[in-house]
Design a protein around this motif. Structure first.
Motif, PDB file in Angstrom:
ATOM      1  N   GLU A 168       0.836  -1.196   0.000  1.00 37.79           N
ATOM      2  CA  GLU A 168       0.000   0.000   0.000  1.00 37.79           C
ATOM      3  C   GLU A 168       0.869   1.244   0.000  1.00 37.79           C
ATOM      4  O   GLU A 168       1.822   1.356   0.775  1.00 37.79           O
ATOM      5  CB  GLU A 168      -0.921   0.015   1.227  1.00 37.79           C
ATOM      6  CG  GLU A 168      -1.820   1.226   1.267  1.00 37.79           C
ATOM      7  CD  GLU A 168      -2.827   1.216   2.399  1.00 37.79           C
ATOM      8  OE1 GLU A 168      -3.307   2.318   2.745  1.00 37.79           O
ATOM      9  OE2 GLU A 168      -3.150   0.130   2.930  1.00 37.79           O
ATOM     10  N   VAL A 169       0.513   2.184  -0.870  1.00 39.36           N
ATOM     11  CA  VAL A 169       1.234   3.446  -0.979  1.00 39.36           C
ATOM     12  C   VAL A 169       0.374   4.600  -0.475  1.00 39.36           C
ATOM     13  O   VAL A 169       0.859   5.514   0.175  1.00 39.36           O
ATOM     14  CB  VAL A 169       1.660   3.685  -2.450  1.00 39.36           C
ATOM     15  CG1 VAL A 169       2.272   5.060  -2.643  1.00 39.36           C
ATOM     16  CG2 VAL A 169       2.612   2.595  -2.920  1.00 39.36           C
ATOM     17  N   ALA A 170      -0.920   4.549  -0.792  1.00 40.27           N
ATOM     18  CA  ALA A 170      -1.819   5.639  -0.413  1.00 40.27           C
ATOM     19  C   ALA A 170      -3.258   5.159  -0.532  1.00 40.27           C
ATOM     20  O   ALA A 170      -3.528   4.125  -1.162  1.00 40.27           O
ATOM     21  CB  ALA A 170      -1.592   6.851  -1.322  1.00 40.27           C
ATOM     22  N   SER A 171      -4.165   5.913   0.053  1.00 42.37           N
ATOM     23  CA  SER A 171      -5.589   5.618  -0.121  1.00 42.37           C
ATOM     24  C   SER A 171      -6.361   6.933  -0.151  1.00 42.37           C
ATOM     25  O   SER A 171      -5.868   7.970   0.304  1.00 42.37           O
ATOM     26  CB  SER A 171      -6.110   4.702   0.980  1.00 42.37           C
ATOM     27  OG  SER A 171      -6.147   5.371   2.214  1.00 42.37           O
ATOM     28  N   ARG A 172      -7.550   6.861  -0.707  1.00 45.69           N
ATOM     29  CA  ARG A 172      -8.441   8.009  -0.771  1.00 45.69           C
ATOM     30  C   ARG A 172      -9.857   7.531  -0.470  1.00 45.69           C
ATOM     31  O   ARG A 172     -10.243   6.427  -0.876  1.00 45.69           O
ATOM     32  CB  ARG A 172      -8.438   8.657  -2.165  1.00 45.69           C
ATOM     33  CG  ARG A 172      -7.121   9.268  -2.602  1.00 45.69           C
ATOM     34  CD  ARG A 172      -6.819  10.562  -1.839  1.00 45.69           C
ATOM     35  NE  ARG A 172      -5.646  11.243  -2.327  1.00 45.69           N
ATOM     36  CZ  ARG A 172      -4.393  10.985  -1.956  1.00 45.69           C
ATOM     37  NH1 ARG A 172      -4.152  10.024  -1.078  1.00 45.69           N
ATOM     38  NH2 ARG A 172      -3.386  11.675  -2.439  1.00 45.69           N
ATOM     39  N   PRO A 173     -10.655   8.356   0.209  1.00 45.66           N
ATOM     40  CA  PRO A 173     -12.049   7.994   0.443  1.00 45.66           C
ATOM     41  C   PRO A 173     -12.799   7.846  -0.887  1.00 45.66           C
ATOM     42  O   PRO A 173     -12.564   8.608  -1.824  1.00 45.66           O
ATOM     43  CB  PRO A 173     -12.611   9.172   1.243  1.00 45.66           C
ATOM     44  CG  PRO A 173     -11.422   9.870   1.802  1.00 45.66           C
ATOM     45  CD  PRO A 173     -10.303   9.637   0.830  1.00 45.66           C
ATOM     46  N   CYS A 174     -13.661   6.881  -0.939  1.00 45.76           N
ATOM     47  CA  CYS A 174     -14.490   6.655  -2.120  1.00 45.76           C
ATOM     48  C   CYS A 174     -15.591   7.714  -2.162  1.00 45.76           C
ATOM     49  O   CYS A 174     -16.265   7.952  -1.159  1.00 45.76           O
ATOM     50  CB  CYS A 174     -15.107   5.263  -2.048  1.00 45.76           C
ATOM     51  SG  CYS A 174     -16.239   4.884  -3.400  1.00 45.76           S
ATOM     52  N   VAL A 175     -15.748   8.371  -3.290  1.00 40.81           N
ATOM     53  CA  VAL A 175     -16.849   9.300  -3.501  1.00 40.81           C
ATOM     54  C   VAL A 175     -17.978   8.495  -4.134  1.00 40.81           C
ATOM     55  O   VAL A 175     -17.804   7.901  -5.198  1.00 40.81           O
ATOM     56  CB  VAL A 175     -16.441  10.470  -4.418  1.00 40.81           C
ATOM     57  CG1 VAL A 175     -17.629  11.363  -4.726  1.00 40.81           C
ATOM     58  CG2 VAL A 175     -15.296  11.257  -3.787  1.00 40.81           C
ATOM     59  N   TRP A 186     -10.471   3.793  -1.749  1.00 40.93           N
ATOM     60  CA  TRP A 186      -9.678   3.224  -2.840  1.00 40.93           C
ATOM     61  C   TRP A 186      -8.235   3.180  -2.345  1.00 40.93           C
ATOM     62  O   TRP A 186      -7.761   4.140  -1.727  1.00 40.93           O
ATOM     63  CB  TRP A 186      -9.768   4.094  -4.085  1.00 40.93           C
ATOM     64  CG  TRP A 186     -11.130   4.183  -4.687  1.00 40.93           C
ATOM     65  CD1 TRP A 186     -11.941   5.277  -4.732  1.00 40.93           C
ATOM     66  CD2 TRP A 186     -11.841   3.138  -5.341  1.00 40.93           C
ATOM     67  NE1 TRP A 186     -13.122   4.966  -5.373  1.00 40.93           N
ATOM     68  CE2 TRP A 186     -13.082   3.660  -5.761  1.00 40.93           C
ATOM     69  CE3 TRP A 186     -11.567   1.792  -5.617  1.00 40.93           C
ATOM     70  CZ2 TRP A 186     -14.033   2.910  -6.442  1.00 40.93           C
ATOM     71  CZ3 TRP A 186     -12.515   1.034  -6.294  1.00 40.93           C
ATOM     72  CH2 TRP A 186     -13.728   1.588  -6.701  1.00 40.93           C
ATOM     73  N   VAL A 187      -7.541   2.075  -2.624  1.00 35.90           N
ATOM     74  CA  VAL A 187      -6.183   1.876  -2.111  1.00 35.90           C
ATOM     75  C   VAL A 187      -5.222   1.663  -3.291  1.00 35.90           C
ATOM     76  O   VAL A 187      -5.448   0.783  -4.129  1.00 35.90           O
ATOM     77  CB  VAL A 187      -6.120   0.651  -1.169  1.00 35.90           C
ATOM     78  CG1 VAL A 187      -4.716   0.466  -0.622  1.00 35.90           C
ATOM     79  CG2 VAL A 187      -7.138   0.796  -0.031  1.00 35.90           C
ATOM     80  N   LEU A 188      -4.179   2.483  -3.340  1.00 33.60           N
ATOM     81  CA  LEU A 188      -3.140   2.334  -4.361  1.00 33.60           C
ATOM     82  C   LEU A 188      -2.074   1.389  -3.830  1.00 33.60           C
ATOM     83  O   LEU A 188      -1.514   1.609  -2.756  1.00 33.60           O
ATOM     84  CB  LEU A 188      -2.507   3.691  -4.681  1.00 33.60           C
ATOM     85  CG  LEU A 188      -1.270   3.670  -5.585  1.00 33.60           C
ATOM     86  CD1 LEU A 188      -1.618   3.142  -6.985  1.00 33.60           C
ATOM     87  CD2 LEU A 188      -0.631   5.055  -5.656  1.00 33.60           C
ATOM     88  N   LEU A 189      -1.819   0.324  -4.577  1.00 36.57           N
ATOM     89  CA  LEU A 189      -0.758  -0.634  -4.282  1.00 36.57           C
ATOM     90  C   LEU A 189       0.279  -0.543  -5.381  1.00 36.57           C
ATOM     91  O   LEU A 189      -0.058  -0.404  -6.569  1.00 36.57           O
ATOM     92  CB  LEU A 189      -1.307  -2.050  -4.218  1.00 36.57           C
ATOM     93  CG  LEU A 189      -2.464  -2.331  -3.262  1.00 36.57           C
ATOM     94  CD1 LEU A 189      -2.999  -3.738  -3.462  1.00 36.57           C
ATOM     95  CD2 LEU A 189      -2.020  -2.120  -1.826  1.00 36.57           C
TER      96      LEU A 189
END
Length: 193
Positions: A168-175, A186-189
């Motif tokens: 995992e590098v980063a995540s953002r709340p799902c809109v 959403w999770v960036l791998l």
């Protein structure tokens, strides 16, 4: 894609469009069908929109599928993310904003956009085989990193990617807007090749 593929791998054909649309919708946690519904003309089946879009990508040689002789059971689509972030202006659709923000953190990587199989074909090593192919494609593009975005609640997919070296590098709340989903983030791998 200039690939030499051995059975059961092959490039998708436009006649695979129905299966490709279903696989894209699996991979996208139902978001593709939501988008196709918005794009459909009055009275048009949203799945027709998805099939047309996937048929076009197949004609362009952008999709690899797994076919044991009875039709498509899994697929892989991806692309190279360049070295410049995509602008996210005020008119950028809110639903896609967190996804683009994460992609912009994965510059100069080969992005696994769709990796999916029908449920009855999961757990048989197909995903691993397609991820190995994705690594080969990334290397052939001269890239040293791979990337993927997964839904936070898709633990099976996340386990698969982590077994293949993704972190995992980063995540953002799902809109969500009017999209009915259980996805919270959403999770960036990513991984190094």
């Amino acid at each position: 894609m200039n690939l030499e593929l051995d059975r059961p791998l092959r490039l998708a054909r436009d006649t695979d469009a129905a299966q490709l649309a279903e696989l894209v919708n699996f991979a996208g946690e139902g978001l593709p069908l939501h988008v196709w519904t918005g794009l459909a003309s009055d009275g048009q089946d949203p799945w027709d929109v998805g099939r047309m879009r996937q048929a076009e990508k197949a004609r362009q040689g952008k999709i690899v599928v797994v076919d044991y002789g009875d039709g498509v059971v899994a697929g892989l689509t991806g692309y190279e993310i360049g070295n410049e972030p995509e602008p996210i202006g005020e008119d950028f659709l809110a639903l896609f904003r967190p996804l683009q923000e994460l992609e912009n953190l994965a510059l100069q990587s080969w992005y696994v956009n769709v990796l999916a199989s029908y449920p009855e074909h999961r757990g048989k090593g197909i995903g691993s085989r397609l991820l190995d192919l994705a690594d080969d494609i990334g290397r052939s593009c001269g890239l040293s990193r791979m990337s993927v975005i997964v839904a936070s609640n898709n633990t099976g997919a996340r386990r698969l990617y982590e077994r293949h070296g993704y972190d995992e590098v980063a995540s953002r709340p799902c809109v969500k807007e009017d999209w009915d989903t259980d996805t919270e983030h959403w999770v960036l791998l990513m991984k190094e090749l």
